[in-house]
Design a protein around this motif. Structure first.
Motif, mmCIF file in Angstrom:
data_model
loop_
_atom_site.group_PDB
_atom_site.id
_atom_site.type_symbol
_atom_site.label_atom_id
_atom_site.label_comp_id
_atom_site.label_asym_id
_atom_site.label_seq_id
_atom_site.Cartn_x
_atom_site.Cartn_y
_atom_site.Cartn_z
ATOM 1 N N ASP A 1 40.829 44.703 23.012
ATOM 2 C CA ASP A 1 41.696 44.081 24.009
ATOM 3 C C ASP A 1 40.924 43.569 25.217
ATOM 4 N N ASN A 2 39.578 43.681 25.173
ATOM 5 C CA ASN A 2 38.794 43.183 26.314
ATOM 6 C C ASN A 2 37.548 42.407 25.891
ATOM 7 N N GLY A 3 37.553 41.869 24.678
ATOM 8 C CA GLY A 3 36.428 41.073 24.216
ATOM 9 C C GLY A 3 35.357 41.903 23.532
ATOM 10 N N VAL A 4 34.212 41.276 23.276
ATOM 11 C CA VAL A 4 33.136 41.928 22.535
ATOM 12 C C VAL A 4 31.786 41.474 23.074
ATOM 13 N N GLU A 5 30.746 42.243 22.718
ATOM 14 C CA GLU A 5 29.377 41.872 23.044
ATOM 15 C C GLU A 5 28.565 41.776 21.760
ATOM 16 N N LEU A 6 27.859 40.672 21.593
ATOM 17 C CA LEU A 6 26.990 40.454 20.438
ATOM 18 C C LEU A 6 25.542 40.670 20.860
ATOM 19 N N THR A 7 24.850 41.571 20.167
ATOM 20 C CA THR A 7 23.430 41.788 20.392
ATOM 21 C C THR A 7 22.709 41.774 19.049
ATOM 22 N N TRP B 1 23.924 31.812 16.033
ATOM 23 C CA TRP B 1 24.857 32.928 16.128
ATOM 24 C C TRP B 1 26.232 32.378 16.489
ATOM 25 N N THR B 2 27.268 32.927 15.892
ATOM 26 C CA THR B 2 28.631 32.549 16.259
ATOM 27 C C THR B 2 29.501 33.795 16.361
ATOM 28 N N VAL B 3 30.536 33.708 17.184
ATOM 29 C CA VAL B 3 31.554 34.762 17.278
ATOM 30 C C VAL B 3 32.913 34.108 17.074
ATOM 31 N N HIS B 4 33.742 34.735 16.246
ATOM 32 C CA HIS B 4 35.049 34.185 15.878
ATOM 33 C C HIS B 4 36.147 35.192 16.212
ATOM 34 N N ARG B 5 37.346 34.679 16.476
ATOM 35 C CA ARG B 5 38.476 35.525 16.836
ATOM 36 C C ARG B 5 39.714 35.117 16.063
ATOM 37 N N SER B 6 40.479 36.118 15.642
ATOM 38 C CA SER B 6 41.755 35.873 14.967
ATOM 39 C C SER B 6 42.799 36.824 15.516
ATOM 40 N N ALA B 7 44.064 36.468 15.328
ATOM 41 C CA ALA B 7 45.157 37.308 15.817
ATOM 42 C C ALA B 7 45.418 38.495 14.903
ATOM 43 N N THR C 1 21.212 50.669 15.719
ATOM 44 C CA THR C 1 22.616 50.388 15.494
ATOM 45 C C THR C 1 23.484 51.446 16.161
ATOM 46 N N SER C 2 24.487 51.014 16.920
ATOM 47 C CA SER C 2 25.345 51.942 17.633
ATOM 48 C C SER C 2 26.469 52.438 16.737
ATOM 49 N N ALA C 3 26.873 53.667 16.951
ATOM 50 C CA ALA C 3 28.036 54.175 16.239
ATOM 51 C C ALA C 3 29.267 53.399 16.666
ATOM 52 N N GLY C 4 30.158 53.127 15.710
ATOM 53 C CA GLY C 4 31.385 52.437 16.045
ATOM 54 C C GLY C 4 31.222 50.950 16.258
ATOM 55 N N ALA C 5 30.104 50.388 15.814
ATOM 56 C CA ALA C 5 29.868 48.953 15.978
ATOM 57 C C ALA C 5 29.987 48.247 14.647
ATOM 58 N N ALA C 6 30.406 46.987 14.703
ATOM 59 C CA ALA C 6 30.285 46.127 13.536
ATOM 60 C C ALA C 6 28.901 45.526 13.583
ATOM 61 N N GLY C 7 28.226 45.459 12.461
ATOM 62 C CA GLY C 7 26.878 44.908 12.498
ATOM 63 C C GLY C 7 26.168 45.090 11.189
ATOM 64 N N GLY C 8 24.846 45.066 11.262
ATOM 65 C CA GLY C 8 24.062 45.246 10.069
ATOM 66 C C GLY C 8 22.697 44.615 10.212
ATOM 67 N N SER C 9 22.000 44.522 9.093
ATOM 68 C CA SER C 9 20.652 44.002 9.077
ATOM 69 C C SER C 9 20.383 43.391 7.711
ATOM 70 N N GLY C 10 19.277 42.641 7.616
ATOM 71 C CA GLY C 10 18.946 42.009 6.353
ATOM 72 C C GLY C 10 17.585 41.362 6.416
ATOM 73 N N GLN C 11 17.106 40.922 5.233
ATOM 74 C CA GLN C 11 15.783 40.330 5.185
ATOM 75 C C GLN C 11 15.679 39.353 4.021
ATOM 76 N N MET D 1 22.015 42.739 13.790
ATOM 77 C CA MET D 1 23.130 42.279 14.606
ATOM 78 C C MET D 1 24.103 43.415 14.847
ATOM 79 N N SER D 2 24.742 43.387 16.040
ATOM 80 C CA SER D 2 25.710 44.415 16.387
ATOM 81 C C SER D 2 26.786 43.793 17.258
ATOM 82 N N LEU D 3 28.037 44.042 16.925
ATOM 83 C CA LEU D 3 29.184 43.540 17.678
ATOM 84 C C LEU D 3 29.968 44.744 18.183
ATOM 85 N N THR D 4 30.050 44.906 19.505
ATOM 86 C CA THR D 4 30.653 46.102 20.089
ATOM 87 C C THR D 4 31.715 45.737 21.118
#
Length: 244
Positions: free
Chosen positions: A51-57, A67-73, A25-35, A133-136
């Motif tokens: 301001d330039n999008g995100v990467e999901l890994t 997997w889904t990615v969602h965006r809000s204002a 898991t990277s510092a400053g990322a949204a993410g997590g794990s589970g089982q 999962m990690s969203l950066t």
């Protein structure tokens, strides 16, 4: 002694998950794990403002879904689904995801990623389905840890947030709410060689929690988790770990 036994039990149950989180898991990322996920379970990260999008890994093992990615204002605002791709397999081989969502116009948006489960593999009574999962964002102006992590979990399923790195003697606060019996805990995911404590900072069985704890100065990073302890039926929960 009873508390120590309970902490040891949790440490065994999530030991592999914590090792994955600490390693990847990277510092400053949204993410997590589970089982031990069940069919119909859903796990979503907190939000990243970029301001330039995100990467999901990440990956899903012993389960399939999407997997889904969602965006809000704005935080908690109406969302638009930007990405939907297949997740996982029923084999023991981790199936990775690496998807980039590019923003247009340079505007700030709030992003979050979700994983939904539609099939699982069991060993005896327990599900073997597990994920990371990690969203950066690569933007220097990105803001992470906005809002709560959320999940809908089957009995005995577990969801943990991303790593929170701490300084010696920091105080943390775990806020969470759920719709049924839940075991909340904060696990130690990193420490110095001098640390001789338990692998959980604390454990508490309750539907709603607001707990503040000053950490041992030898702890370097922690993660918060919610575990569905209901005998049957799904539990929906949201939680947020912060530094006070």
């Amino acid at each position: 002694m009873r508390l120590r036994r309970r902490i040891a039990t949790v440490a065994v149950a999530v030991g592999a998950l914590i090792a994955i989180s600490a390693a990847t898991t990277s510092a400053g990322a949204a993410g997590g794990s589970g089982q031990t996920l069940g069919v119909g379970d859903v796990r979503c990260t907190d939000q990243v403002r970029s301001d330039n999008g995100v990467e999901l890994t990440g990956f899903l093992t012993y389960g399939t879904g999407e997997w889904t990615v969602h965006r809000s204002a704005a935080p908690g605002g109406a969302e638009t689904e930007l990405l939907r791709v297949d997740a996982g397999s029923l084999s023991g081989q981790p199936v990775p995801v690496d998807e980039t969502v590019t923003a247009t116009g340079g505007e700030d948006f709030h992003y979050r990623a979700c994983l939904g489960i539609d099939q699982i593999k069991k060993v005896g009574f327990f599900s073997s389905a597990n994920y990371r999962m990690s969203l950066t964002s690569t933007s220097p102006d990105a803001v992470t840890d906005i809002g709560p992590d959320t999940a809908t979990l089957s009995p005995s399923a577990l969801a943990c947030g991303d790593q929170t790195f701490v300084e010696p003697g920091d105080t943390i606060r775990l806020e969470g709410s759920s719709t049924g019996p839940t075991q909340w805990f904060v696990s130690v995911t990193g420490h110095t060689n001098n640390y001789e404590g338990n692998w959980a900072v604390f454990i508490e069985d309750t539907e709603d929690i607001d707990r503040t704890v000053t950490l041992d100065p030898e702890i370097t990073d922690v993660t918060a988790c919610g575990w569905n302890r209901a005998p049957d039926g799904q539990v929906s929960l949201g939680f947020e770990l912060s530094l006070v």
